[in-house]
Design a protein around this motif. Structure first.
Motif, PDB file in Angstrom:
ATOM      1  N   HIS A  17       0.814  -1.213   0.000  1.00  0.00           N
ATOM      2  CA  HIS A  17       0.000   0.000   0.000  1.00  0.00           C
ATOM      3  C   HIS A  17       0.848   1.263   0.000  1.00  0.00           C
ATOM      4  CE1 HIS A  17      -2.584  -3.251   1.434  1.00  0.00           C
ATOM      5  NE2 HIS A  17      -3.590  -2.571   0.918  1.00  0.00           N
ATOM      6  N   ASP A  18       1.872   1.304   0.853  1.00  0.00           N
ATOM      7  CA  ASP A  18       2.634   2.555   0.932  1.00  0.00           C
ATOM      8  C   ASP A  18       3.571   2.721  -0.260  1.00  0.00           C
ATOM      9  OD1 ASP A  18       4.005   0.409   2.116  1.00  0.00           O
ATOM     10  OD2 ASP A  18       5.167   1.712   3.453  1.00  0.00           O
ATOM     11  N   ASP A  19       4.031   1.610  -0.868  1.00  0.00           N
ATOM     12  CA  ASP A  19       4.785   1.737  -2.129  1.00  0.00           C
ATOM     13  C   ASP A  19       3.862   2.347  -3.195  1.00  0.00           C
ATOM     14  OD1 ASP A  19       7.318  -0.420  -1.846  1.00  0.00           O
ATOM     15  OD2 ASP A  19       5.538  -0.970  -0.716  1.00  0.00           O
ATOM     16  N   GLY A  42       8.816  -8.999  -1.406  1.00  0.00           N
ATOM     17  CA  GLY A  42       8.930  -8.371  -0.089  1.00  0.00           C
ATOM     18  C   GLY A  42       7.598  -8.443   0.611  1.00  0.00           C
ATOM     19  N   ASN A  43       6.781  -7.430   0.382  1.00  0.00           N
ATOM     20  CA  ASN A  43       5.449  -7.422   0.996  1.00  0.00           C
ATOM     21  C   ASN A  43       4.608  -8.606   0.513  1.00  0.00           C
ATOM     22  OD1 ASN A  43       5.679  -5.086   2.595  1.00  0.00           O
ATOM     23  ND2 ASN A  43       5.313  -3.785   0.811  1.00  0.00           N
ATOM     24  N   ALA A  44       4.933  -9.126  -0.651  1.00  0.00           N
ATOM     25  CA  ALA A  44       4.284 -10.323  -1.198  1.00  0.00           C
ATOM     26  C   ALA A  44       5.297 -10.947  -2.160  1.00  0.00           C
ATOM     27  CB  ALA A  44       2.989  -9.953  -1.919  1.00  0.00           C
ATOM     28  N   VAL A  85       0.935  -7.822   6.563  1.00  0.00           N
ATOM     29  CA  VAL A  85       0.519  -6.429   6.760  1.00  0.00           C
ATOM     30  C   VAL A  85      -0.317  -5.910   5.587  1.00  0.00           C
ATOM     31  CG1 VAL A  85       1.395  -4.093   7.223  1.00  0.00           C
ATOM     32  CG2 VAL A  85       2.734  -6.080   7.925  1.00  0.00           C
ATOM     33  N   HIS A  86       0.025  -6.347   4.380  1.00  0.00           N
ATOM     34  CA  HIS A  86      -0.617  -5.802   3.184  1.00  0.00           C
ATOM     35  C   HIS A  86      -1.636  -6.765   2.566  1.00  0.00           C
ATOM     36  CE1 HIS A  86       2.354  -2.453   2.991  1.00  0.00           C
ATOM     37  NE2 HIS A  86       3.099  -3.342   3.618  1.00  0.00           N
ATOM     38  N   GLY A  87      -1.990  -7.832   3.315  1.00  0.00           N
ATOM     39  CA  GLY A  87      -2.959  -8.800   2.805  1.00  0.00           C
ATOM     40  C   GLY A  87      -2.326  -9.801   1.860  1.00  0.00           C
ATOM     41  N   PRO A 127      14.391   3.202  -3.957  1.00  0.00           N
ATOM     42  CA  PRO A 127      13.930   1.876  -3.536  1.00  0.00           C
ATOM     43  C   PRO A 127      13.063   1.963  -2.278  1.00  0.00           C
ATOM     44  CG  PRO A 127      16.355   2.089  -3.386  1.00  0.00           C
ATOM     45  CD  PRO A 127      15.788   3.458  -3.555  1.00  0.00           C
ATOM     46  N   THR A 128      11.930   1.288  -2.322  1.00  0.00           N
ATOM     47  CA  THR A 128      11.022   1.306  -1.169  1.00  0.00           C
ATOM     48  C   THR A 128      10.660  -0.115  -0.728  1.00  0.00           C
ATOM     49  OG1 THR A 128       9.136   1.578  -2.663  1.00  0.00           O
ATOM     50  CG2 THR A 128      10.047   3.585  -1.689  1.00  0.00           C
ATOM     51  N   GLY A 129      11.481  -1.073  -1.133  1.00  0.00           N
ATOM     52  CA  GLY A 129      11.315  -2.455  -0.683  1.00  0.00           C
ATOM     53  C   GLY A 129      12.681  -2.983  -0.279  1.00  0.00           C
ATOM     54  N   GLY A 161      13.244  -0.884  15.388  1.00  0.00           N
ATOM     55  CA  GLY A 161      12.926  -1.875  14.362  1.00  0.00           C
ATOM     56  C   GLY A 161      11.425  -2.086  14.352  1.00  0.00           C
ATOM     57  N   ASN A 162      10.930  -2.738  13.310  1.00  0.00           N
ATOM     58  CA  ASN A 162       9.505  -3.089  13.336  1.00  0.00           C
ATOM     59  C   ASN A 162       9.273  -4.578  13.038  1.00  0.00           C
ATOM     60  OD1 ASN A 162       9.987  -3.113  10.575  1.00  0.00           O
ATOM     61  ND2 ASN A 162       8.341  -1.684  10.041  1.00  0.00           N
ATOM     62  N   TRP A 163      10.330  -5.260  12.600  1.00  0.00           N
ATOM     63  CA  TRP A 163      10.131  -6.685  12.303  1.00  0.00           C
ATOM     64  C   TRP A 163      10.803  -7.542  13.371  1.00  0.00           C
ATOM     65  CZ3 TRP A 163       6.185  -6.913   9.472  1.00  0.00           C
ATOM     66  CH2 TRP A 163       5.746  -8.162   9.037  1.00  0.00           C
ATOM     67  N   ALA A 167      15.419  -4.533  13.868  1.00  0.00           N
ATOM     68  CA  ALA A 167      15.472  -4.411  12.401  1.00  0.00           C
ATOM     69  C   ALA A 167      14.139  -4.046  11.766  1.00  0.00           C
ATOM     70  CB  ALA A 167      15.975  -5.730  11.799  1.00  0.00           C
ATOM     71  N   GLU A 168      14.263  -3.247  10.751  1.00  0.00           N
ATOM     72  CA  GLU A 168      13.102  -2.851   9.926  1.00  0.00           C
ATOM     73  C   GLU A 168      12.946  -3.880   8.803  1.00  0.00           C
ATOM     74  OE1 GLU A 168      11.249  -1.346   6.468  1.00  0.00           O
ATOM     75  OE2 GLU A 168      13.428  -1.568   6.598  1.00  0.00           O
ATOM     76  N   PHE A 169      11.741  -4.068   8.318  1.00  0.00           N
ATOM     77  CA  PHE A 169      11.441  -5.132   7.356  1.00  0.00           C
ATOM     78  C   PHE A 169      12.308  -5.093   6.094  1.00  0.00           C
ATOM     79  CE2 PHE A 169       9.141  -6.502   3.562  1.00  0.00           C
ATOM     80  CZ  PHE A 169       9.073  -7.857   3.834  1.00  0.00           C
ATOM     81  N   HIS A 242       5.037   4.764   5.233  1.00  0.00           N
ATOM     82  CA  HIS A 242       6.503   4.853   5.176  1.00  0.00           C
ATOM     83  C   HIS A 242       7.072   5.345   3.832  1.00  0.00           C
ATOM     84  CE1 HIS A 242       6.493   2.197   8.772  1.00  0.00           C
ATOM     85  NE2 HIS A 242       5.563   1.492   8.142  1.00  0.00           N
ATOM     86  N   ASP A 243       6.701   4.642   2.748  1.00  0.00           N
ATOM     87  CA  ASP A 243       7.461   4.769   1.505  1.00  0.00           C
ATOM     88  C   ASP A 243       7.431   6.146   0.826  1.00  0.00           C
ATOM     89  OD1 ASP A 243       8.344   2.173   1.828  1.00  0.00           O
ATOM     90  OD2 ASP A 243       6.753   1.304   0.596  1.00  0.00           O
ATOM     91  N   PRO A 244       6.320   6.910   0.912  1.00  0.00           N
ATOM     92  CA  PRO A 244       6.339   8.225   0.250  1.00  0.00           C
ATOM     93  C   PRO A 244       7.422   9.157   0.785  1.00  0.00           C
ATOM     94  CG  PRO A 244       4.083   7.591   0.779  1.00  0.00           C
ATOM     95  CD  PRO A 244       4.989   6.580   1.438  1.00  0.00           C
TER      96      PRO A 244
HETATM   97  C1  BDR Z   1       8.391  -1.122   4.944  1.00  0.00           C
HETATM   98  O1  BDR Z   1       7.914  -2.485   4.889  1.00  0.00           O
HETATM   99  C2  BDR Z   1       6.727  -2.567   4.133  1.00  0.00           C
HETATM  100  O2  BDR Z   1       5.686  -3.097   4.891  1.00  0.00           O
HETATM  101  C3  BDR Z   1       6.386  -1.183   3.659  1.00  0.00           C
HETATM  102  O3  BDR Z   1       5.983  -1.213   2.304  1.00  0.00           O
HETATM  103  C4  BDR Z   1       7.636  -0.365   3.869  1.00  0.00           C
HETATM  104  O4  BDR Z   1       8.416  -0.290   2.704  1.00  0.00           O
HETATM  105  C5  BDR Z   1       8.216  -0.581   6.340  1.00  0.00           C
HETATM  106  O5  BDR Z   1       8.954  -1.341   7.255  1.00  0.00           O
END
Ligand code: BDR
Ligand code: CA
Length: 312
Positions: A17-19, A42-44, A85-87, A127-129, A161-163, A167-169, A242-244
């Motif tokens: 979604h955010d990408d 990544g997200n899928a 997170v993104h279904g 890059p946003t992934g 981190g969030n994952w 660490a971030e995803f 996040h990504d924007p």
């Molecule tokens: C990042 O992970 C994904 O869920 C989002 O698209 C974003 O790029 C945030 O951690």
């Protein structure tokens, strides 16, 4: 801004979604010249993020932009389990148009290399992934490094981190690629969780976006509603979009607070794999390799998204 001054960019992501909202914002801004778009898993899965890319650019009307399918798995590791997170589709929520754009015959890295080779001026990567495509590009085509002006990425977090707690995803999904990118010497702007968790869009804002009334505005509002459902359970007052922020660094840096620092990527830590370690207090003696975004004017951020959807 005059056409000749546009910033040439390549978007690379895992929509998400955010990408998708980042790409909508980029396509709406006349300062940017999108030369190509590439996907990554990544997200899928790659199959899904690639279909999502085709649907997004069909919706936006970006039929003349070359779109390519990128890397299916991290550079050296096994595929990272895709999150929920993104279904299931990676972009669940509103129905999107069936794609009416053909994919490039080139791979993601092949398309990036071609664009860089043929460009008269250096190109910015956004890059946003996971950073797999960019890392693979730098490994395969070191001669093209000088054709990359700047990498404005979403990933990491200096203080969170969030994952995992560290660490971030996007970085955790391919830490080796992230290490290659951060050690490349190319100017980097990092939109990590320090700022992106403050890039909140709240339910009241969703309605402001929806009220713009065109097809893109309604779909963006629906994407935000879907994305928020997941975060609501975690206690967020809005969706952290996040990504924007990686795109905003190019078109409206004045709404961001930026701190330069040296950032290293932990690739094998027992607890901290995928962490971006920032030398906040300048104790390493190493010169900064990244402009790290730490804060954003949230109101101005929402205004930018409203303005972007209004341009469709
Ligand atoms: C990042 O992970 C994904 O869920 C989002 O698209 C974003 O790029 C945030 O951690
Ligand atoms: Ca993403």
């Amino acid at each position: 801004m005059n056409y000749l001054q546009k910033i040439p960019i390549i978007l690379d992501g895992d929509p998400g979604h955010d990408d998708a909202i980042a790409w909508m914002l980029a396509f709406a801004r006349q300062e940017l010249d999108i030369r190509g778009v590439t996907t990554v898993s990544g997200n899928a899965s790659l199959e899904r993020t690639t279909r999502n890319m085709l649907q997004i650019f069909t919706l936006l009307g970006g039929r003349s932009i070359p779109l390519a399918r990128g890397s299916e798995r991290p550079i050296t590791r096994l595929p990272f389990a895709t999150p929920s997170v993104h279904g299931v589709s990676g972009l669940d929520g509103p129905a999107l148009p069936e794609p009416d754009i053909a994919l490039s015959e080139l791979s993601g890295v092949g398309l990036m290399a071609k664009i860089l080779r043929e460009s008269e001026t250096p190109v910015t990567l956004v890059p946003t992934g996971p950073l797999t495509n960019v890392g693979a590009l730098l490994l395969a085509h070191p001669e093209l490094k000088t054709k990359i002006a700047h990498i404005s990425l979403m990933g990491g977090g200096i203080l969170k981190g969030n994952w995992t707690p560290a660490a971030e995803f996007n970085i955790l999904a391919d830490p080796d690629a992230a290490k290659i990118v951060f050690e490349s010497g190319i100017p980097i702007t990092m939109a990590g969780l320090d700022v992106t968790e403050k890039a909140l869009i709240t339910p009241a804002d969703f309605e402001r976006i929806r009220a713009v009334g065109n097809k893109v505005a309604v779909i963006v509002a629906d994407w935000l509603c879907f994305f928020y459902e997941f975060h609501k359970q975690l206690g967020y007052p809005g969706a952290p979009v996040h990504d924007p922020v990686a795109v905003i660094a190019l078109v409206k840096p004045e709404i961001l607070t930026i701190q330069e620092m040296y950032v290293q990527v932990e690739t094998y830590g027992e607890f901290c794999k995928g962490a971006t370690i920032g030398d906040v207090y300048k104790v390493s003696g190493k010169p900064p390799n990244a402009k790290v975004i730490m804060d954003i004017d949230r109101g101005a951020f929402v205004d930018l998204i409203v303005d972007a959807v209004s341009r469709y």
